[in-house]
Design a protein around this motif. Structure first.
Motif, short mmCIF file in Angstrom:
data_model
loop_
_atom_site.label_atom_id
_atom_site.label_comp_id
_atom_site.label_asym_id
_atom_site.label_seq_id
_atom_site.Cartn_x
_atom_site.Cartn_y
_atom_site.Cartn_z
N GLY A 88 46.86 9.25 7.32
CA GLY A 88 46.53 10.56 7.85
C GLY A 88 45.48 10.52 8.95
O GLY A 88 44.90 9.50 9.26
N THR A 89 45.26 11.70 9.51
CA THR A 89 44.28 11.85 10.59
C THR A 89 42.91 12.10 9.99
O THR A 89 42.73 13.06 9.25
CB THR A 89 44.66 13.04 11.50
OG1 THR A 89 45.96 12.82 11.99
CG2 THR A 89 43.67 13.17 12.64
N VAL B 75 41.39 28.76 8.70
CA VAL B 75 41.60 28.03 9.96
C VAL B 75 42.20 26.66 9.67
O VAL B 75 43.14 26.20 10.34
CB VAL B 75 40.27 27.89 10.73
CG1 VAL B 75 40.46 27.01 11.97
CG2 VAL B 75 39.75 29.26 11.13
N THR B 76 41.65 25.99 8.65
CA THR B 76 42.19 24.68 8.27
C THR B 76 43.65 24.79 7.86
O THR B 76 44.49 23.98 8.26
CB THR B 76 41.37 24.09 7.11
OG1 THR B 76 40.01 23.96 7.51
CG2 THR B 76 41.92 22.73 6.70
N LEU B 77 43.96 25.82 7.08
CA LEU B 77 45.35 26.03 6.63
C LEU B 77 46.27 26.29 7.82
O LEU B 77 47.39 25.76 7.88
CB LEU B 77 45.42 27.20 5.65
CG LEU B 77 46.81 27.57 5.13
CD1 LEU B 77 47.43 26.39 4.37
CD2 LEU B 77 46.75 28.82 4.26
N LEU C 283 49.44 24.03 8.92
CA LEU C 283 50.80 24.58 9.04
C LEU C 283 51.40 24.25 10.40
O LEU C 283 52.61 23.94 10.50
CB LEU C 283 50.78 26.09 8.81
CG LEU C 283 50.50 26.55 7.38
CD1 LEU C 283 50.40 28.07 7.31
CD2 LEU C 283 51.59 26.06 6.42
N LEU C 284 50.58 24.32 11.44
CA LEU C 284 51.08 23.96 12.77
C LEU C 284 51.52 22.50 12.82
O LEU C 284 52.49 22.16 13.48
CB LEU C 284 50.00 24.22 13.82
CG LEU C 284 49.69 25.69 14.16
CD1 LEU C 284 48.52 25.78 15.12
CD2 LEU C 284 50.92 26.37 14.76
N VAL D 147 45.79 15.62 7.25
CA VAL D 147 47.19 15.85 6.89
C VAL D 147 47.72 14.58 6.24
O VAL D 147 47.20 13.48 6.47
CB VAL D 147 48.05 16.20 8.13
CG1 VAL D 147 47.65 17.53 8.71
CG2 VAL D 147 47.96 15.10 9.18
N PRO D 148 48.74 14.70 5.40
CA PRO D 148 49.34 13.50 4.80
C PRO D 148 49.85 12.54 5.87
O PRO D 148 50.28 12.95 6.95
CB PRO D 148 50.49 14.06 3.96
CG PRO D 148 50.13 15.49 3.71
CD PRO D 148 49.37 15.93 4.92
N GLY D 149 49.83 11.25 5.57
CA GLY D 149 50.24 10.25 6.54
C GLY D 149 51.66 10.40 7.02
O GLY D 149 51.97 10.13 8.18
#
Length: 493
Positions: free
Chosen positions: A69-70, A80-82, A86-87, A406-408
């Motif tokens: 992940g990043t 904002v994180t969500l 999602l983007l 985010v997941p890898g």
């Protein structure tokens, strides 16, 4: 003293059989030539697959997708994180078609040998090359009808005709193989079908149709040029007769190029034909992601049962609506070898309007209550990946400024989708322009040009998305087929 001539008669056994030697020599040369050609085409395909894998690997490494992940050290409000997360999920919508394009590239030879006829043209079913036009470009129609007629004759076709379906009568040459059908202004299909669907449905009416159910129709636009390779592919398709519908490759960089920007941008469509379209037809024999409205081959009986009479919602993207109905009803499809030629839009405005119409038409197809979700779900996913493209591109920029965890696998998928779409511009140029015609230097320049125009193409596509989501969806914009001709928009009546 002149030498004395001695006549010697050789036994028949020692006289060489010149005809046999010539025949065997020809067979050897033919075999060597065939083997060399097969090796050359295979080598091209292997090189193409290697280049594709290299591009994918570079994107994965560049995106860090191979290592997880990043990372992030910044803290944002939960909402904002969500939102950012999602983007980052939006590339998932483009994954199915990216996978189909990738598999289509590697599973089937991208540079196949010249198609050979699998049967005599004399034994082929009757073919009708049907050209639908409003009649606004009569000179173009006459020229292309004549060229397509000569192409059919060169291939050896005997049982065929060219049928021009038009709203306005055209002065066509008198020929027993050319039939003109003028659609009366008073004609109204039962469901209220409009535009091109209306004209296509008129041809299927009992008092207009002259074809038997076992005959075949080759649907062409007024600017479509059939090649000998395409006609051989069509003959093989109809002689086999295993599927009711078929479609093949269309390229746009032939003869005179009117607009380099739109032609290079359409190289993506060429790759789409050779990747996603070919894979869905060769493996599943279904138009899972839809299909195009030209270079369509249909069995007359099947077309009359599916019909084009699907109301206004089935009239803007009548090709995709027809394909979804045929898929729903259990008909099978296949990919046809051999390419046909068309022209890209002459102006960027026409290019934008064309994309806008496609998006609006597919929206009407996907939202139609007459097509079950199980039939259209992949087309819907493809459509929404197109609609959310502006947000997906924005997420790429935002992820560098506002990184979020985010997941890898998200990075892996995003890099894969980006790599496949990037490579499609490269391959589309190689397939369209051909190095044996241009040479390596000009080919390299064309590839570079396609990559340079990518950002501008994305911009035009995004504008088309925004404009397509608002306003009247039941419009049919007709792109300019002759330089300098006035724009034409046909609205719902």
């Amino acid at each position: 003293m002149a030498p004395k001539l001695i006549e010697v008669t050789l036994p028949k056994a020692v006289i060489p059989r010149r005809r046999g030697i010539c025949k065997k020599g020809t067979m050897v040369v033919s075999w060597v030539s065939s083997a060399f050609s097969e090796t050359l085409h295979t080598t091209k395909h292997v090189a193409h697959v290697c280049l594709l894998l290299i591009v994918v690997a570079l994107f994965e490494v560049g995106a860090g997708g191979l290592w997880g992940g990043t990372p992030t050290t910044a803290a944002y409000p939960p909402l904002v994180t969500l939102l950012f997360q999602l983007l980052r999920l939006l590339p998932l919508l483009a994954l199915p078609q990216a996978v189909f394009n990738f598999l289509g590239f590697i599973c089937f030879n991208a540079f196949p040998e010249r198609a050979k006829l699998k049967g005599s043209p004399l034994l082929a079913p009757f073919l009708c090359l049907r050209v639908v036009t409003r009649g606004d470009y009569p000179d173009l129609v006459r020229t292309n009808v004549n060229r397509n007629l000569n192409t059919c004759l060169r291939v050896g076709l005997e049982k065929f005709m060219i049928e021009v379906v038009t709203d306005k009568k055209i002065d066509l040459p008198e020929n027993q193989r050319i039939r003109q059908v003028v659609v009366p202004s008073s004609y109204r299909p039962k469901s209220g079908a409009l535009f091109k669907a209306r004209a296509l449905q008129y041809c299927l009416e009992e008092d207009v149709n002259v074809l038997a159910d076992t005959d075949w129709i080759v649907h062409l636009d007024e600017e479509t040029l059939a090649t000998e390779a395409a006609m051989r592919g069509i003959l093989n398709f109809v002689i086999e007769g295993r599927h009711q519908f078929g479609q093949g490759l269309i390229t746009y960089a032939n003869e005179n190029i009117q607009n380099w920007f739109t032609t290079l941008a359409d190289s993506f469509r060429v790759s789409d034909d050779m990747g996603k379209l070919r894979f869905q037809f060769k493996v599943f024999h279904k138009p899972l992601f839809g299909w195009k409205g030209s270079y369509v081959v249909t069995q007359t009986g099947a077309e009359r049962r599916v019909t084009f009479d699907h109301g206004p919602d089935g009239s803007v993207a009548e090709d995709n609506y027809f394909g979804m109905v045929a898929l729903r009803d259990g008909y099978s499809f296949d990919f046809i070898e051999g390419e046909m030629w068309e022209k890209s839009p002459f102006t960027i405005y026409d290019f934008l309007q064309q994309r806008k119409r496609w998006l609006q038409g597919i929206l009407l197809v996907v939202h139609s209550s007459h097509i079950p979700v199980s039939t259209k779900w992949l087309l819907a996913v493809s459509l929404y990946s197109w609609i959310t493209m502006p947000l997906a591109l924005a997420s790429v920029v935002l992820s560098t400024i506002f990184p979020v965890p985010v997941p890898g696998f998200i990075n892996v998928i995003a890099a894969f989708v980006g790599a496949v779409n990037f490579y499609m511009y490269i391959f589309g140029v190689i397939k369209s322009f051909r190095v044996d015609r241009l040479g390596w230097l000009r080919m390299t320049m064309c590839v570079a040009g396609a990559l340079i125009t990518m950002p501008f193409n994305f911009l035009v596509e995004n504008i088309a998305v925004v404009r397509g989501l608002v306003g009247n969806k039941h419009k049919f914009y007709i792109v300019d087929k002759v330089m300098g001709a006035p724009d034409k928009v046909v609205s719902t009546v």
